[in-house]
Design a protein around this motif. Sequence first.
Motif, PDB file in Angstrom:
ATOM      1  N   PHE A 149       0.899  -1.016   0.099  1.00 59.43           N
ATOM      2  CA  PHE A 149       0.114   0.028   0.467  1.00 59.43           C
ATOM      3  C   PHE A 149       0.950   1.216   0.608  1.00 59.43           C
ATOM      4  O   PHE A 149       0.415   1.939  -0.688  1.00 59.43           O
ATOM      5  CB  PHE A 149      -0.977  -0.096   1.587  1.00 59.43           C
ATOM      6  N   VAL A 150       1.993   0.831   0.773  1.00 56.44           N
ATOM      7  CA  VAL A 150       2.754   2.923   0.760  1.00 56.44           C
ATOM      8  C   VAL A 150       3.375   3.012  -0.232  1.00 56.44           C
ATOM      9  O   VAL A 150       4.224   3.961  -0.072  1.00 56.44           O
ATOM     10  CB  VAL A 150       3.652   2.801   2.303  1.00 56.44           C
ATOM     11  N   GLU A 151       4.049   1.480  -1.065  1.00 55.91           N
ATOM     12  CA  GLU A 151       4.516   1.297  -2.367  1.00 55.91           C
ATOM     13  C   GLU A 151       6.357   2.688  -2.003  1.00 55.91           C
ATOM     14  O   GLU A 151       6.767   2.387  -0.627  1.00 55.91           O
ATOM     15  CB  GLU A 151       4.396   2.838  -3.175  1.00 55.91           C
ATOM     16  N   GLN A 152       7.447   2.589  -2.854  1.00 55.04           N
ATOM     17  CA  GLN A 152       8.387   3.953  -2.467  1.00 55.04           C
ATOM     18  C   GLN A 152       9.465   2.324  -1.740  1.00 55.04           C
ATOM     19  O   GLN A 152      10.542   2.417  -1.498  1.00 55.04           O
ATOM     20  CB  GLN A 152       8.328   4.381  -1.500  1.00 55.04           C
ATOM     21  N   ASP A 153       9.577   1.107  -2.573  1.00 55.19           N
ATOM     22  CA  ASP A 153       9.956   0.027  -2.068  1.00 55.19           C
ATOM     23  C   ASP A 153      10.252   0.148  -0.511  1.00 55.19           C
ATOM     24  O   ASP A 153      11.450  -0.058  -0.299  1.00 55.19           O
ATOM     25  CB  ASP A 153      11.572   0.380  -2.914  1.00 55.19           C
ATOM     26  N   LYS A 154       9.780   0.602   0.387  1.00 53.24           N
ATOM     27  CA  LYS A 154       9.349   0.348   1.853  1.00 53.24           C
ATOM     28  C   LYS A 154       9.469  -0.823   2.364  1.00 53.24           C
ATOM     29  O   LYS A 154       8.711  -1.575   1.662  1.00 53.24           O
ATOM     30  CB  LYS A 154       8.801   1.614   2.801  1.00 53.24           C
ATOM     31  N   GLU A 155       9.921  -1.161   3.629  1.00 51.62           N
ATOM     32  CA  GLU A 155      10.105  -2.541   4.402  1.00 51.62           C
ATOM     33  C   GLU A 155       8.686  -1.792   5.396  1.00 51.62           C
ATOM     34  O   GLU A 155       8.531  -0.393   5.931  1.00 51.62           O
ATOM     35  CB  GLU A 155      10.414  -3.347   5.083  1.00 51.62           C
TER      36      GLU A 155
END
Length: 379
Positions: free
Chosen positions: A46-52
């Motif tokens: 959902f948050v995207e941006q290649d985050k964990e």
Amino acid sequence: MDKRIYLCLAHMSGKEQAFIKEAFDTNWVVPLGPNVNAFEDELKHFVEQDKEVVALSAGTAAIHLGLIQLGVGAGDEVICQSFTFCASANPVAYQGATPVFIDSEEDTWNMDPVLLEEAIKDRIAKTGKKPKAILPVHLYGMPARIDEICAIAAKYDIPVLEDAAEALGSEFNGQKCGTFGTFGVLSFNGNKMITTSGGGALIVPDESAKKQTMFYATQAREPFPHYQHEKIGYNYRMSNICAGIGRGQMTVLDEHIAHHRHVHALYEKAFEGVDGITLKSNPDDRFNANYWLSTILIDPVKTGTNYDEVRRNLDERGIETRPLWKPMHLQPVYAANPCYVNGVSERLFNMGLCIPAGPWVTDEDVAYIVEQIKACCKG
């Protein structure tokens, strides 16, 4: 009106029970398990941006673990937003560090970038060292001027811990709030965009930071067959039961966000031309608030009333409202802390109300609420 209209009541998708039942049936009722892993994956997507993402027991726990990983400790200063809930600043105090409060700007009601830079320069001049972190908030789901804040942070090489507890689904320039800083914070408290009954999450930059966060969230246990601890840890992991609720909630997250925006649009139309009542809206098309709560300012001169009179009148008519946050620099517990103020948050606190916006608020409810607010105005 017979029923009471609440600010933002939790709304279940109907799928939560299946995930909870699965946790009981498989005996995964501890602070780890398939629901936790799946919930984290869904949030990451959902948050995207290649985050964990790491699911935790509260948004406050997420802020605390973010501060720990940024190296905040005794004697340090952290730049905090004054106009917000205490949970943004309190974890700074947990670490023996000092919150330094920054006032708001008019457009978003969030951390003023001009004051932020002034404060950084002044803290360096006064203490001989720069603040350890910057902790802006996206208040009521309205994105802060996060591009300017991050640019100033980069200029002085200070990390940003971004409090998006109220801003799940809000965007600035098409990017999800909570993904701009080194770390980002989400909350799933009972009245947020989605709930896990209690809970939160830390958005982290990569897999290494995820492992580190999980290490601190599970009592900092070292990889030995016996219990060995070389650092202080915390019991902050989300339970598999709560994560099951979260998985059910993720199925209606987009629907919830759309509903909050729909309710805000109804308020916007209804308050058009009402002298002395100002609804807070996106400053321009870079901002896309989730409108977790809709907020109004009541001009006492133009309306012949004030926010507290309106609050009490609405309460008698079955409508829950809440004053805007009392700024942290006015709170007795932080009276001695450094603060950089311009009068904006104090004025907002003395004029503003949060009005109902949650998934249970109907179009008819909005019409009734607006009608009752207008009835309070004597102008």
